[in-house]
Design a protein around this motif. Structure first.
Motif, PDB file in Angstrom:
ATOM      1  N   ASP A  63       0.838  -1.196   0.000  1.00 50.94           N
ATOM      2  CA  ASP A  63       0.000   0.000   0.000  1.00 50.94           C
ATOM      3  C   ASP A  63       0.874   1.248   0.000  1.00 50.94           C
ATOM      4  O   ASP A  63       1.884   1.314   0.692  1.00 50.94           O
ATOM      5  CB  ASP A  63      -0.912   0.025   1.224  1.00 50.94           C
ATOM      6  N   CYS A  64       0.473   2.231  -0.786  1.00 54.24           N
ATOM      7  CA  CYS A  64       1.199   3.490  -0.905  1.00 54.24           C
ATOM      8  C   CYS A  64       0.199   4.636  -0.916  1.00 54.24           C
ATOM      9  O   CYS A  64      -1.013   4.418  -0.945  1.00 54.24           O
ATOM     10  CB  CYS A  64       2.005   3.516  -2.213  1.00 54.24           C
ATOM     11  N   LEU A  65       0.706   5.841  -0.892  1.00 59.80           N
ATOM     12  CA  LEU A  65      -0.125   7.028  -1.076  1.00 59.80           C
ATOM     13  C   LEU A  65      -0.074   7.382  -2.552  1.00 59.80           C
ATOM     14  O   LEU A  65       1.002   7.499  -3.137  1.00 59.80           O
ATOM     15  CB  LEU A  65       0.391   8.189  -0.227  1.00 59.80           C
ATOM     16  N   SER A  79      -3.402   0.119  -3.026  1.00 56.71           N
ATOM     17  CA  SER A  79      -2.564  -0.387  -4.108  1.00 56.71           C
ATOM     18  C   SER A  79      -3.408  -0.552  -5.368  1.00 56.71           C
ATOM     19  O   SER A  79      -4.642  -0.616  -5.287  1.00 56.71           O
ATOM     20  CB  SER A  79      -1.923  -1.716  -3.720  1.00 56.71           C
ATOM     21  N   PRO A  80      -2.762  -0.645  -6.531  1.00 60.04           N
ATOM     22  CA  PRO A  80      -3.505  -0.857  -7.768  1.00 60.04           C
ATOM     23  C   PRO A  80      -4.266  -2.182  -7.794  1.00 60.04           C
ATOM     24  O   PRO A  80      -5.102  -2.400  -8.655  1.00 60.04           O
ATOM     25  CB  PRO A  80      -2.416  -0.833  -8.849  1.00 60.04           C
ATOM     26  N   PHE A  85      -9.509   1.056  -6.776  1.00 53.12           N
ATOM     27  CA  PHE A  85      -8.345   1.889  -7.080  1.00 53.12           C
ATOM     28  C   PHE A  85      -8.729   2.935  -8.126  1.00 53.12           C
ATOM     29  O   PHE A  85      -9.270   2.592  -9.186  1.00 53.12           O
ATOM     30  CB  PHE A  85      -7.191   1.029  -7.589  1.00 53.12           C
ATOM     31  N   PRO A  86      -8.475   4.222  -7.861  1.00 50.14           N
ATOM     32  CA  PRO A  86      -8.855   5.269  -8.815  1.00 50.14           C
ATOM     33  C   PRO A  86      -8.007   5.202 -10.093  1.00 50.14           C
ATOM     34  O   PRO A  86      -6.818   4.899 -10.043  1.00 50.14           O
ATOM     35  CB  PRO A  86      -8.598   6.569  -8.052  1.00 50.14           C
ATOM     36  N   ASP A  87      -8.628   5.488 -11.221  1.00 53.64           N
ATOM     37  CA  ASP A  87      -7.917   5.407 -12.493  1.00 53.64           C
ATOM     38  C   ASP A  87      -7.219   6.713 -12.874  1.00 53.64           C
ATOM     39  O   ASP A  87      -6.543   6.787 -13.889  1.00 53.64           O
ATOM     40  CB  ASP A  87      -8.865   4.985 -13.606  1.00 53.64           C
ATOM     41  N   TYR A  88      -7.355   7.744 -12.043  1.00 54.76           N
ATOM     42  CA  TYR A  88      -6.795   9.055 -12.382  1.00 54.76           C
ATOM     43  C   TYR A  88      -5.469   9.355 -11.688  1.00 54.76           C
ATOM     44  O   TYR A  88      -4.818  10.344 -12.001  1.00 54.76           O
ATOM     45  CB  TYR A  88      -7.795  10.172 -12.043  1.00 54.76           C
ATOM     46  N   VAL A  89      -5.028   8.520 -10.769  1.00 52.66           N
ATOM     47  CA  VAL A  89      -3.765   8.790 -10.067  1.00 52.66           C
ATOM     48  C   VAL A  89      -2.582   8.491 -10.984  1.00 52.66           C
ATOM     49  O   VAL A  89      -2.657   7.619 -11.848  1.00 52.66           O
ATOM     50  CB  VAL A  89      -3.653   7.992  -8.746  1.00 52.66           C
ATOM     51  N   THR A  90      -1.509   9.231 -10.793  1.00 58.64           N
ATOM     52  CA  THR A  90      -0.354   9.082 -11.685  1.00 58.64           C
ATOM     53  C   THR A  90       0.955   8.787 -10.957  1.00 58.64           C
ATOM     54  O   THR A  90       1.892   8.290 -11.574  1.00 58.64           O
ATOM     55  CB  THR A  90      -0.154  10.372 -12.503  1.00 58.64           C
ATOM     56  N   HIS A  91       1.036   9.102  -9.666  1.00 63.02           N
ATOM     57  CA  HIS A  91       2.282   8.941  -8.915  1.00 63.02           C
ATOM     58  C   HIS A  91       1.995   8.374  -7.528  1.00 63.02           C
ATOM     59  O   HIS A  91       0.879   8.499  -7.018  1.00 63.02           O
ATOM     60  CB  HIS A  91       3.008  10.280  -8.768  1.00 63.02           C
ATOM     61  N   PHE A  92       3.016   7.796  -6.929  1.00 63.90           N
ATOM     62  CA  PHE A  92       2.876   7.274  -5.570  1.00 63.90           C
ATOM     63  C   PHE A  92       4.102   7.614  -4.740  1.00 63.90           C
ATOM     64  O   PHE A  92       5.178   7.862  -5.257  1.00 63.90           O
ATOM     65  CB  PHE A  92       2.642   5.761  -5.578  1.00 63.90           C
ATOM     66  N   THR A  93       3.878   7.636  -3.426  1.00 65.74           N
ATOM     67  CA  THR A  93       4.971   7.695  -2.448  1.00 65.74           C
ATOM     68  C   THR A  93       4.747   6.550  -1.476  1.00 65.74           C
ATOM     69  O   THR A  93       3.608   6.220  -1.158  1.00 65.74           O
ATOM     70  CB  THR A  93       5.010   9.036  -1.686  1.00 65.74           C
TER      71      THR A  93
END
Length: 102
Positions: A63-65, A79-80, A85-93
């Motif tokens: 799991d990430c942000l 996590s994906p 899981f939203p389809d609009y996110v582009t980056h994770f930390t």
């Protein structure tokens, strides 16, 4: 933003605005070791806080942000592999967990 660990030169020498080095500061092995471990941990924390592309995620990351840029809302946590899981996110930390103390 400049990484704080870039201020480290070699293994133990560094410069800051008003820093005055103490002669013999690193003659003690324990002091040197503790300082080196602190710099290593600082680098790990900086790497954790650097956003990575969704393409770099691996299931071992867990799991990430998850973020979209520019940041306009709180991050999604998960996590994906999640069904929602939203389809609009582009980056994770990665999530930073606190260090356990006795």
């Amino acid at each position: 933003m400049e990484r704080l660990t870039k201020r480290t030169i070699g293994c133990f020498q560094y410069t800051l605005k008003d820093h005055n080095p103490i002669t013999g500061e690193f003659n003690n092995y324990d002091t040197f070791f503790n300082y080196s471990m602190g710099i290593k941990r600082l680098g790990e924390l900086e790497d954790t806080n650097t956003p990575k592309s969704i393409d770099e995620w691996h299931e071992d990351d867990g799991d990430c942000l998850w973020w979209t840029f520019p940041i306009e809302e709180p991050p999604y946590c998960g996590s994906p592999l999640d069904c929602d899981f939203p389809d609009y996110v582009t980056h994770f930390t990665k999530l930073t967990l606190p260090i356990e103390t006795d």
